[in-house]
Motif scaffolding. Structure first.
Motif, short mmCIF file in Angstrom:
data_model
loop_
_atom_site.label_atom_id
_atom_site.label_comp_id
_atom_site.label_asym_id
_atom_site.label_seq_id
_atom_site.Cartn_x
_atom_site.Cartn_y
_atom_site.Cartn_z
N PHE A 174 0.86 -1.18 0.00
CA PHE A 174 0.00 0.00 0.00
C PHE A 174 0.89 1.22 0.00
O PHE A 174 1.70 1.41 0.90
CB PHE A 174 -0.92 0.02 1.22
N ASP A 175 0.75 2.05 -1.04
CA ASP A 175 1.53 3.27 -1.16
C ASP A 175 0.60 4.46 -0.95
O ASP A 175 -0.23 4.75 -1.81
CB ASP A 175 2.17 3.35 -2.54
N PRO A 176 0.70 5.16 0.17
CA PRO A 176 -0.22 6.27 0.44
C PRO A 176 -0.07 7.43 -0.53
O PRO A 176 -0.97 8.27 -0.64
CB PRO A 176 0.14 6.69 1.87
N ASP A 177 1.05 7.50 -1.24
CA ASP A 177 1.27 8.59 -2.18
C ASP A 177 0.80 8.27 -3.60
O ASP A 177 0.86 9.12 -4.48
CB ASP A 177 2.77 8.95 -2.22
N ALA A 178 0.33 7.06 -3.81
CA ALA A 178 -0.03 6.63 -5.17
C ALA A 178 -1.38 7.18 -5.60
O ALA A 178 -2.33 7.22 -4.81
CB ALA A 178 -0.05 5.11 -5.24
N PHE A 179 -1.44 7.63 -6.85
CA PHE A 179 -2.71 8.00 -7.47
C PHE A 179 -2.57 7.82 -8.96
O PHE A 179 -1.64 8.38 -9.57
CB PHE A 179 -3.11 9.44 -7.15
N ASP A 180 -3.46 7.06 -9.56
CA ASP A 180 -3.43 6.79 -11.00
C ASP A 180 -4.61 7.49 -11.65
O ASP A 180 -5.75 7.01 -11.57
CB ASP A 180 -3.49 5.28 -11.24
N LEU A 181 -4.34 8.63 -12.27
CA LEU A 181 -5.41 9.41 -12.88
C LEU A 181 -6.08 8.65 -14.02
O LEU A 181 -7.31 8.67 -14.14
CB LEU A 181 -4.86 10.74 -13.40
N THR A 182 -5.31 7.96 -14.83
CA THR A 182 -5.88 7.26 -15.99
C THR A 182 -6.89 6.21 -15.58
O THR A 182 -8.01 6.14 -16.10
CB THR A 182 -4.76 6.63 -16.83
N SER A 183 -6.53 5.36 -14.61
CA SER A 183 -7.45 4.30 -14.19
C SER A 183 -8.63 4.85 -13.42
O SER A 183 -9.76 4.34 -13.53
CB SER A 183 -6.71 3.26 -13.35
N THR A 184 -8.41 5.92 -12.65
CA THR A 184 -9.52 6.54 -11.92
C THR A 184 -10.54 7.11 -12.88
O THR A 184 -11.75 6.90 -12.74
CB THR A 184 -9.00 7.64 -10.98
N ASP A 185 -10.07 7.83 -13.89
CA ASP A 185 -10.99 8.40 -14.87
C ASP A 185 -11.68 7.31 -15.67
O ASP A 185 -12.88 7.40 -15.97
CB ASP A 185 -10.23 9.35 -15.79
N ALA A 186 -10.94 6.27 -16.02
CA ALA A 186 -11.54 5.17 -16.79
C ALA A 186 -12.67 4.51 -16.01
O ALA A 186 -13.68 4.10 -16.59
CB ALA A 186 -10.48 4.14 -17.16
N ALA A 187 -12.54 4.41 -14.70
CA ALA A 187 -13.57 3.79 -13.88
C ALA A 187 -14.87 4.59 -13.93
O ALA A 187 -15.97 4.03 -13.79
CB ALA A 187 -13.09 3.65 -12.44
N LEU A 188 -14.77 5.89 -14.14
CA LEU A 188 -15.97 6.73 -14.20
C LEU A 188 -16.73 6.57 -15.51
O LEU A 188 -17.86 7.06 -15.63
CB LEU A 188 -15.60 8.21 -14.00
N ALA A 189 -16.14 5.88 -16.48
CA ALA A 189 -16.84 5.67 -17.75
C ALA A 189 -18.13 4.90 -17.56
O ALA A 189 -19.05 4.98 -18.39
CB ALA A 189 -15.92 4.95 -18.74
N ALA A 190 -18.24 4.13 -16.47
CA ALA A 190 -19.47 3.37 -16.20
C ALA A 190 -20.67 4.28 -15.99
O ALA A 190 -21.81 3.84 -16.10
CB ALA A 190 -19.27 2.49 -14.97
N PHE A 191 -20.42 5.55 -15.68
CA PHE A 191 -21.50 6.49 -15.39
C PHE A 191 -21.70 7.50 -16.52
O PHE A 191 -22.41 8.49 -16.35
CB PHE A 191 -21.20 7.25 -14.09
N ALA A 192 -21.06 7.28 -17.66
CA ALA A 192 -20.98 8.32 -18.69
C ALA A 192 -22.34 8.69 -19.27
O ALA A 192 -23.13 7.83 -19.63
CB ALA A 192 -20.05 7.87 -19.81
N TRP A 193 -22.57 9.98 -19.38
CA TRP A 193 -23.75 10.50 -20.06
C TRP A 193 -23.52 10.38 -21.56
O TRP A 193 -22.45 10.72 -22.06
CB TRP A 193 -23.97 11.97 -19.71
#
Length: 202
Positions: A174-193
């Motif tokens: 577990f890396d508390p400094d980690a953040f992956d913008l690409t995968s986070t944004d891709a996950a939101l595609a499930a809600f896309a208008w």
């Protein structure tokens, strides 16, 4: 499941900065969502953007009003129904909402409406445009317990080191400094208008 909805020239886009309170350095996400989403849908977006598992109760607070899923069995009978509260009707540019998740651990998020914008042609909404640091794991005891969790995880000699290693999946780090913008944004595609319906994971 709701019918798919489309972005139109009249659609206003709310740029939201969502930040966990009580943690330093801060954990936050910036998302852009259509103003017509309801607070129940915004709950789903926040859960996805942060990487929470949607395993606990939640509520929004706007001024003195509380929004969530009314449930008399949990002392939430007087709560306004979040599915009937459109974002653009309860918040404006510059406003701050309070989103609480897991009333035991009490993860409190400040949701600030940074800007209200015109929709950009060809852009999928909701979208995550920025963020910092990893979301804490579920059930580590809120902001105070999270600090203890990180301390124990970093010290192999700590009495609770092995317990917390098992909690996060044994050999998984577990890396508390980690953040992956690409995968986070891709996950939101499930809600896309306009691409697929906004759907609930509740």
């Amino acid at each position: 499941m709701a019918a798919a909805r489309r972005i139109t020239p009249k659609t206003r886009i709310f740029q939201l900065k969502i930040q966990l309170t009580g943690i330093r350095p801060p954990v936050w996400r910036r998302v852009l969502v259509p103003g017509e989403i309801d607070l129940g849908e915004l709950h789903d977006v926040i859960q996805t953007a942060f990487g929470w598992t949607n395993s606990h109760l939640h509520q929004f607070e706007i001024g003195t009003a509380r929004f969530g899923t009314p449930d008399p069995d949990w002392g939430m009978a007087d709560m306004a129904d979040e599915s009937r509260a459109k974002l653009f009707r309860v918040a404006s540019e510059g406003d701050r909402l309070r989103y609480s998740y897991d009333f035991g651990d009490n993860w409190v998020h400040h949701v600030t409406v940074e800007k209200v914008l015109d929709a950009e042609p060809g852009t999928r909404y909701p979208t995550c445009s920025a963020g910092r640091r990893a979301c804490p794991p579920e059930d580590v005891g809120g902001p105070w317990g999270y600090g203890d969790f990180l301390e124990a995880l970093a010290d192999p000699q700590h009495d609770e080191h092995e317990q917390w290693r098992e909690w996060i999946g044994g050999g998984r780090s577990f890396d508390p400094d980690a953040f992956d913008l690409t995968s986070t944004d891709a996950a939101l595609a499930a809600f896309a208008w306009g691409a697929s319906p906004l759907r609930s994971v509740r």
